[in-house]
Design a protein around this motif. Sequence first.
Motif, PDB file in Angstrom:
ATOM      1  N   SER A 134     -21.415 -17.035  -3.336  1.00 11.28           N
ATOM      2  CA  SER A 134     -20.671 -15.903  -2.783  1.00 11.28           C
ATOM      3  C   SER A 134     -19.895 -15.171  -3.872  1.00 11.28           C
ATOM      4  O   SER A 134     -19.375 -15.783  -4.802  1.00 11.28           O
ATOM      5  N   SER A 135     -19.824 -13.858  -3.716  1.00 12.33           N
ATOM      6  CA  SER A 135     -18.936 -13.047  -4.544  1.00 12.33           C
ATOM      7  C   SER A 135     -17.968 -12.258  -3.662  1.00 12.33           C
ATOM      8  O   SER A 135     -17.283 -11.363  -4.139  1.00 12.33           O
ATOM      9  N   LEU A 136     -17.926 -12.614  -2.355  1.00 12.43           N
ATOM     10  CA  LEU A 136     -17.005 -11.929  -1.441  1.00 12.43           C
ATOM     11  C   LEU A 136     -15.565 -12.189  -1.856  1.00 12.43           C
ATOM     12  O   LEU A 136     -15.247 -13.266  -2.365  1.00 12.43           O
ATOM     13  N   PRO A 137     -14.677 -11.228  -1.619  1.00 10.10           N
ATOM     14  CA  PRO A 137     -13.263 -11.444  -1.963  1.00 10.10           C
ATOM     15  C   PRO A 137     -12.647 -12.515  -1.058  1.00 10.10           C
ATOM     16  O   PRO A 137     -13.078 -12.702   0.088  1.00 10.10           O
ATOM     17  N   ASN A 138     -11.650 -13.223  -1.572  1.00 10.55           N
ATOM     18  CA  ASN A 138     -10.933 -14.205  -0.757  1.00 10.55           C
ATOM     19  C   ASN A 138     -10.312 -13.510   0.441  1.00 10.55           C
ATOM     20  O   ASN A 138      -9.752 -12.432   0.317  1.00 10.55           O
ATOM     21  N   GLY A 139     -10.422 -14.142   1.597  1.00  9.93           N
ATOM     22  CA  GLY A 139      -9.843 -13.582   2.814  1.00  9.93           C
ATOM     23  C   GLY A 139     -10.816 -12.765   3.639  1.00  9.93           C
ATOM     24  O   GLY A 139     -10.463 -12.300   4.721  1.00  9.93           O
ATOM     25  N   ALA A 140     -12.041 -12.584   3.145  1.00  7.23           N
ATOM     26  CA  ALA A 140     -13.033 -11.818   3.908  1.00  7.23           C
ATOM     27  C   ALA A 140     -13.509 -12.653   5.090  1.00  7.23           C
ATOM     28  O   ALA A 140     -13.814 -13.833   4.954  1.00  7.23           O
ATOM     29  N   LEU A 141     -13.545 -12.031   6.265  1.00  6.77           N
ATOM     30  CA  LEU A 141     -14.073 -12.687   7.451  1.00  6.77           C
ATOM     31  C   LEU A 141     -15.506 -12.223   7.647  1.00  6.77           C
ATOM     32  O   LEU A 141     -15.754 -11.030   7.837  1.00  6.77           O
ATOM     33  N   VAL A 142     -16.431 -13.166   7.596  1.00  9.56           N
ATOM     34  CA  VAL A 142     -17.844 -12.828   7.726  1.00  9.56           C
ATOM     35  C   VAL A 142     -18.112 -12.389   9.164  1.00  9.56           C
ATOM     36  O   VAL A 142     -17.819 -13.125  10.112  1.00  9.56           O
ATOM     37  N   PRO A 143     -18.653 -11.179   9.347  1.00 14.37           N
ATOM     38  CA  PRO A 143     -18.936 -10.721  10.714  1.00 14.37           C
ATOM     39  C   PRO A 143     -20.122 -11.472  11.308  1.00 14.37           C
ATOM     40  O   PRO A 143     -20.897 -12.103  10.590  1.00 14.37           O
TER      41      PRO A 143
END
Length: 170
Positions: A95-104
């Motif tokens: 993953s490279s998503l930012p911390n705190g991202a909620l996956v839809p």
Amino acid sequence: MKFKEKTYLITLVLFLIFLNAGIFSLAYYTQQKNADSAEKLCISEFSVITEAFEDDILLLGETGRVQVIRSFIVYYEQKDILLQFTDTNEKTVLSSLPNGALVPDAHTLSTQRINGKRFILISAPVAFSQYTMTYAKDVSYLDEDFKSISMVFVLTSLGASALLALILFF
């Protein structure tokens, strides 16, 4: 207060109300159109990335999957597109998503504020449902554009109001 003064003030106030209502309606409409365009662009990018990922997985087979995922994350991160791949057990592979991202939820587009930035996130199964890919793109520029447009409209409103006040006065 004389009739002339009352007429002056009522005309000026009504002009200001209608001008500002029109201006902010236009600004809001422009913001919505820009947001819709950004969403369509993100959906298109997501589709292209998904198809490319599925093609690469088919070509490289089982042994090269993690390497393909890593290369996609690195390549698209340079293009300001963040990706996350999860397996069928919903365990994050990379993953490279930012911390705190909620996956839809799968097949869902969402807009989230993460660390003060606005992101569009899309999630869907890929590679014949063996992985779920989540796509995220920073669209904070939409907020900046709205602030710029609003400032121009406010200055235009102030200028037009001052001009009308002078014209009505004389």
